[in-house]
Write a protein that holds these residues in place. Structure first.
Motif, PDB file in Angstrom:
ATOM      1  N   HIS A   1       2.747  10.479   7.184  1.00 60.40           N
ATOM      2  CA  HIS A   1       2.735  10.049   5.790  1.00 60.40           C
ATOM      3  C   HIS A   1       2.823  11.210   4.804  1.00 60.40           C
ATOM      4  O   HIS A   1       3.366  11.065   3.708  1.00 60.40           O
ATOM      5  CB  HIS A   1       1.495   9.189   5.492  1.00 60.40           C
ATOM      6  CG  HIS A   1       0.217   9.960   5.419  1.00 60.40           C
ATOM      7  ND1 HIS A   1      -0.628  10.069   6.501  1.00 60.40           N
ATOM      8  CD2 HIS A   1      -0.376  10.657   4.418  1.00 60.40           C
ATOM      9  CE1 HIS A   1      -1.674  10.796   6.153  1.00 60.40           C
ATOM     10  NE2 HIS A   1      -1.556  11.169   4.906  1.00 60.40           N
TER      11      HIS A   1
ATOM     12  N   PRO B   1      -1.180   6.867   1.990  1.00 60.17           N
ATOM     13  CA  PRO B   1      -1.635   5.480   2.173  1.00 60.17           C
ATOM     14  C   PRO B   1      -3.145   5.366   2.296  1.00 60.17           C
ATOM     15  O   PRO B   1      -3.680   4.261   2.284  1.00 60.17           O
ATOM     16  CB  PRO B   1      -0.930   5.038   3.459  1.00 60.17           C
ATOM     17  CG  PRO B   1      -0.566   6.296   4.160  1.00 60.17           C
ATOM     18  CD  PRO B   1      -0.293   7.301   3.087  1.00 60.17           C
TER      19      PRO B   1
ATOM     20  N   ASN C   1       0.818  -1.212   0.000  1.00 57.57           N
ATOM     21  CA  ASN C   1       0.000   0.000   0.000  1.00 57.57           C
ATOM     22  C   ASN C   1       0.849   1.259   0.000  1.00 57.57           C
ATOM     23  O   ASN C   1       0.314   2.357  -0.181  1.00 57.57           O
ATOM     24  CB  ASN C   1      -0.931   0.002   1.229  1.00 57.57           C
ATOM     25  CG  ASN C   1      -1.866   1.190   1.265  1.00 57.57           C
ATOM     26  OD1 ASN C   1      -2.496   1.527   0.274  1.00 57.57           O
ATOM     27  ND2 ASN C   1      -1.942   1.860   2.416  1.00 57.57           N
ATOM     28  N   TRP C   2       2.164   1.109   0.184  1.00 56.41           N
ATOM     29  CA  TRP C   2       3.029   2.279   0.307  1.00 56.41           C
ATOM     30  C   TRP C   2       3.904   2.525  -0.921  1.00 56.41           C
ATOM     31  O   TRP C   2       4.330   3.658  -1.166  1.00 56.41           O
ATOM     32  CB  TRP C   2       3.917   2.142   1.559  1.00 56.41           C
ATOM     33  CG  TRP C   2       3.165   2.430   2.814  1.00 56.41           C
ATOM     34  CD1 TRP C   2       2.200   1.647   3.383  1.00 56.41           C
ATOM     35  CD2 TRP C   2       3.272   3.582   3.637  1.00 56.41           C
ATOM     36  NE1 TRP C   2       1.703   2.241   4.524  1.00 56.41           N
ATOM     37  CE2 TRP C   2       2.352   3.433   4.706  1.00 56.41           C
ATOM     38  CE3 TRP C   2       4.059   4.729   3.600  1.00 56.41           C
ATOM     39  CZ2 TRP C   2       2.202   4.386   5.708  1.00 56.41           C
ATOM     40  CZ3 TRP C   2       3.918   5.676   4.600  1.00 56.41           C
ATOM     41  CH2 TRP C   2       2.990   5.504   5.637  1.00 56.41           C
TER      42      TRP C   2
END
Length: 439
Positions: free
Chosen positions: A254, A183, A172-173
């Motif tokens: 993030h 994310p 997912n990253w």
């Protein structure tokens, strides 16, 4: 024509050798040689001008490049999982789930335990190792065929949790680096797809098990089966807190640190696990050392097939295939999904497939005005579909190394739940994004 035979044949050979039990670190280079010879790719860098394609140079560039980019994430993820395991925090969370759901829901308990640990940031491999003894005990008490345990473990780990919005798993990253997203990209659609995967996948798993039981299959014990060792475990809350720490830290950082936020998040999870449960951990350095070895095995297996993919991508057949994928009429999301799925299938790795495909397709799609949030989520979900073909490192390790089953007995359920269910999920995601949901 020969190049296409090399590409398809190399992939087929890789799957065949893996199903025969050959180590990926041996099988992947052998298949890369097969592909290179039929594609006319020179074998050694000394045979070409500097910078030109060759087997050894491209294979090792792909192998080492993947390790350089993701080693710290694999390392910290594995150590976090190992510390969770050695302190008993992972077992405590798993047992808490089992107790709440009850023995009659043995299969659901296994899936839920895997899902909670995976979404909390514990390495997929560690989750399988941690939950397997509990799954074996539950299946034995419920008298269910043990060949479905790999399917239950995989379904809870590499489908609706691994590629969902907010997941700290690297699948997912990786898109963040190429799409400048977060994310949580496309979280509305991700939630709908995840719910579908949970409901449909669990129904299918239950149906397969019930059919097998109706045909007379039962649990069969084996000599050397692991047992759930009774020991003092930490409070389940103290096991859940480190998982929350990983999710919270990754959410906070993030935007500023992108994929590097995962390093801080996993490090925070390790510190939180040790601080809250240190009396249950006899030797923190031994636990870290064991986690390091686990990380090396996991990243080496993945990098081995990334190396194969790096050789494949300089073949004429691969270039033609990518050109065809990226020019499929209609929604660009369809082309992206097909490209990522096929390349992930070729490399046997969701993360490896993304690392190879995204640098090739992301610039063109973004220049064409494709919504990066939608592209991120479609890429993430589609990478978790064909990656679970028989030669996938996680599949091989879970079926053979952890559960002691054969591909012949166990892969049908694994393939149905970790390939077909995500493929349908990708289709749903593309339809929803095309209708404007979450954009």
């Amino acid at each position: 024509m020969l190049s296409m035979i090399g590409l398809v044949g190399g992939l087929g050979l890789l799957i065949f050798l893996t199903m025969r039990g050959m180590n990926l670190l041996v099988a992947a280079p052998l298949c890369a040689v097969f592909l290179a010879v039929l594609s006319g790719i020179p074998l050694f860098p000394q045979l070409v001008a500097e910078g030109e394609a060759n087997l050894v140079g491209n294979y090792m560039a792909g192998f080492s490049g993947f390790v350089a980019s993701w080693f710290l994430m694999f390392l910290l993820g594995s150590i976090f999982g190992k510390v969770m395991e050695d302190t008993g925090a992972a077992d405590s969370v798993s047992k808490w789930v089992v107790e709440r759901l009850g023995m009659k829901q043995a299969v659901l308990a296994v899936v839920a335990a895997c899902a909670i640990l995976t979404y909390g940031g514990v390495s997929l491999f560690v989750v399988a190792f941690s939950v397997y003894p509990l799954a074996l005990s539950l299946f034995k008490q419920a008298d269910l065929p043990r060949r479905f345990i790999p399917g239950a473990l995989g379904f809870g780990s590499v489908t609706f949790t691994m590629t969902s919005a907010g997941s700290p798993e690297i699948q997912n990253w990786i898109p963040i680096k190429y799409l400048n997203t977060s994310p949580y990209a496309g979280w509305e659609v991700s939630l709908i797809v995840a719910v579908f995967m949970i409901v449909f996948g669990f129904w299918w798993l239950q149906r397969m098990i019930k059919k097998a039981v109706a045909n007379g299959e039962r649990f069969v014990s084996r000599a050397g089966d692991p047992v759930v060792v009774e020991r003092e475990l930490p409070n389940p809350v103290l096991g859940l807190i480190p998982l929350l720490v990983v999710l919270v830290i990754s959410f906070i950082y993030h935007d500023s640190l992108k994929q590097s936020a995962l390093i801080i998040a996993l490090l925070g999870g390790i510190v939180a696990t040790w601080a809250l449960n240190r009396r249950h951990l006899k030797n923190v350095w031994e636990s870290a050392s064991n986690g390091t070895l686990g990380a090396l095995i996991a990243i080496a297996n993945t990098a081995a097939v990334v190396g194969f993919g790096s050789v494949a991508k300089v073949s004429d057949a691969f270039t033609s295939a990518v050109e065809a994928f990226t020019h499929i009429p209609g929604s660009p999301l369809i082309g992206a999904a097909i490209a990522i799925s096929v390349i992930a299938g070729m490399t046997g790795s969701a993360s490896g497939g993304q690392s190879i495909a995204l640098p090739l397709i992301a610039p063109g799609y973004l220049d064409a005005g494709v919504n990066p949030e939608a592209l991120h989520r479609v890429v993430a979900i589609s990478s978790g579909a064909l990656d679970s073909l028989p030669h996938n490192g996680y599949v091989v390790t879970t079926i053979r190394g952890i559960c002691g089953e054969s591909h012949k007995d166990a892969y049908a359920a694994v393939g149905a739940l970790t390939v077909i269910v995500p493929v349908i999920g990708v289709i749903i995601a593309i339809v929803l994004f095309s209708l404007g949901v979450g954009i």
